[in-house]
Design an enzyme around this catalytic site. Structure first.
Site, short mmCIF file in Angstrom:
data_model
loop_
_atom_site.label_atom_id
_atom_site.label_comp_id
_atom_site.label_asym_id
_atom_site.label_seq_id
_atom_site.Cartn_x
_atom_site.Cartn_y
_atom_site.Cartn_z
N LYS A 54 0.84 -1.20 0.00
CA LYS A 54 0.00 0.00 0.00
C LYS A 54 0.88 1.26 0.00
O LYS A 54 0.60 2.23 -0.70
CB LYS A 54 -0.93 -0.02 1.23
CG LYS A 54 -2.03 -1.07 1.12
CD LYS A 54 -2.79 -1.32 2.43
CE LYS A 54 -3.77 -2.48 2.25
NZ LYS A 54 -4.47 -2.87 3.48
N GLN A 98 -4.52 -1.74 9.83
CA GLN A 98 -4.42 -3.02 9.14
C GLN A 98 -4.99 -4.14 10.00
O GLN A 98 -4.67 -4.26 11.19
CB GLN A 98 -2.95 -3.31 8.78
CG GLN A 98 -2.72 -4.56 7.97
CD GLN A 98 -3.31 -4.50 6.56
OE1 GLN A 98 -3.46 -3.42 5.97
NE2 GLN A 98 -3.66 -5.65 6.01
N ASP A 121 -11.02 2.85 4.46
CA ASP A 121 -11.42 1.45 4.26
C ASP A 121 -12.93 1.33 4.03
O ASP A 121 -13.41 0.25 3.68
CB ASP A 121 -11.06 0.63 5.51
CG ASP A 121 -9.72 -0.07 5.41
OD1 ASP A 121 -9.42 -0.61 4.32
OD2 ASP A 121 -8.98 -0.09 6.41
#
Ligand code: GUN
Length: 287
Positions: A54, A98, A121
């Site tokens: 990422k 994460q 997200d």
């Protein structure tokens, strides 16, 4: 192999280039460089690789990225403090915690603490609600990546029977939400299947478009796929040092009309959508 190979790596590279152009124009107009902060707790090697990918993608798109690495023993309270600090920092536009988190930390508590405006997200209840209502602020990264692949390969979704295999908050549920909306690359008839579904194989066999997100290696076998179906494989499972999807790729690719590989299918699209959301978050913050 009769099926068309859906090249997520190539599509994601094009998307990243588009985002880089837009981010440069945005920076030129406002002086703001979109900034994603990733929070990684513990030392799960797979998570470390995902986060690194990422960050590399941010670099390619000209976005700023910062990694907050915290030890596995970090308490829930300390992680909450970190999230709250990032929420309050006007120089941070997107926050990504994460997953998975260590067992002693409640994921829901942490994810709910990320302010909705920085929730790249698309996990926050407010953002999920907007998505359900068809007016998303952010796009759910993996489902929107799958949808973009369907668009790029001109797969007809209107009136098609899409079967979503798996009901996770992160993929299955938002995937179904995107496909049932009115509009482009949507308007599908959606069936959601999961581990408790009766006659699972025969349900899956009815799919014109199959989204496999059940998290079980090679779960979808050739006899479960209708000839000519489009198969999108969201699974990333480790078999020794090899990655395999939720679809038994070789035999299924003899039956499907188009299929995503693992790796190189959906994975890069998830990251490209995250970049898009980070740019959106920065644009929204600038009004
Ligand atoms: N772990 C696996 N996939 C994801 C994702 O899309 N977002 C976050 N935050 N964690 C993940």
């Amino acid at each position: 192999m009769p099926a068309t190979l859906i090249d997520g790596k190539a599509v994601a590279a094009r998307m990243t280039a588009e985002i880089a152009d837009e981010a440069a124009a945005f920076q030129h107009a406002t002086g703001i460089v979109p900034h994603l902060v990733a929070v990684l707790v513990g030392d799960d090697p797979a998570s470390a690789v995902y986060v690194r990918n990422k960050q590399k993608a941010c670099e390619r798109a000209g976005l700023k990225s910062t990694l907050h690495r915290l030890p596995a023993e970090t308490t829930e309270v300390d992680l909450l403090r970190t999230v709250e600090r990032l929420n309050a920092d006007s120089g941070v536009h997107g926050i990504l915690v994460q997953l998975p988190l260590p067992k002693h930390i409640r994921e829901q508590v942490i994810l709910d603490a990320v302010v909705a405006q920085k929730d790249v997200d698309c996990f926050h209840p407010h953002n999920v609600g907007l998505l359900v209502q068809g007016r998303p602020r952010f796009l759910p990264c993996t489902p929107a990546g799958c949808q973009r692949l369907l668009a790029e390969y001109k797969i007809e979704t209107a009136g098609a029977h899409a079967v979503v295999l798996g009901r996770s908050e992160i993929v299955g549920k938002p995937m179904a939400m995107l496909l049932i909306q009115r509009g482009a690359v949507a308007d599908a008839t959606v069936t959601m299947c999961h581990s408790r579904t009766r006659e699972l194989a025969s349900m899956v066999r009815q799919a014109d478009i199959l989204i496999a997100a059940i998290g079980k290696p090679r779960f979808v076998t050739a006899d479960m796929v209708k000839p000519g179906a489009v198969v999108i494989d969201v699974g990333i499972n480790r078999e020794g040092d090899r990655l395999v999807g939720d679809v038994d790729f070789e035999p299924v690719s003899q039956i499907a009309s188009a299929i995503t590989p693992v790796p190189g299918g959906v994975g890069p699209m998830t990251i490209a959508t995250l970049l898009r959301n980070t740019l959106t978050a920065a644009q929204l913050s600038a009004g």
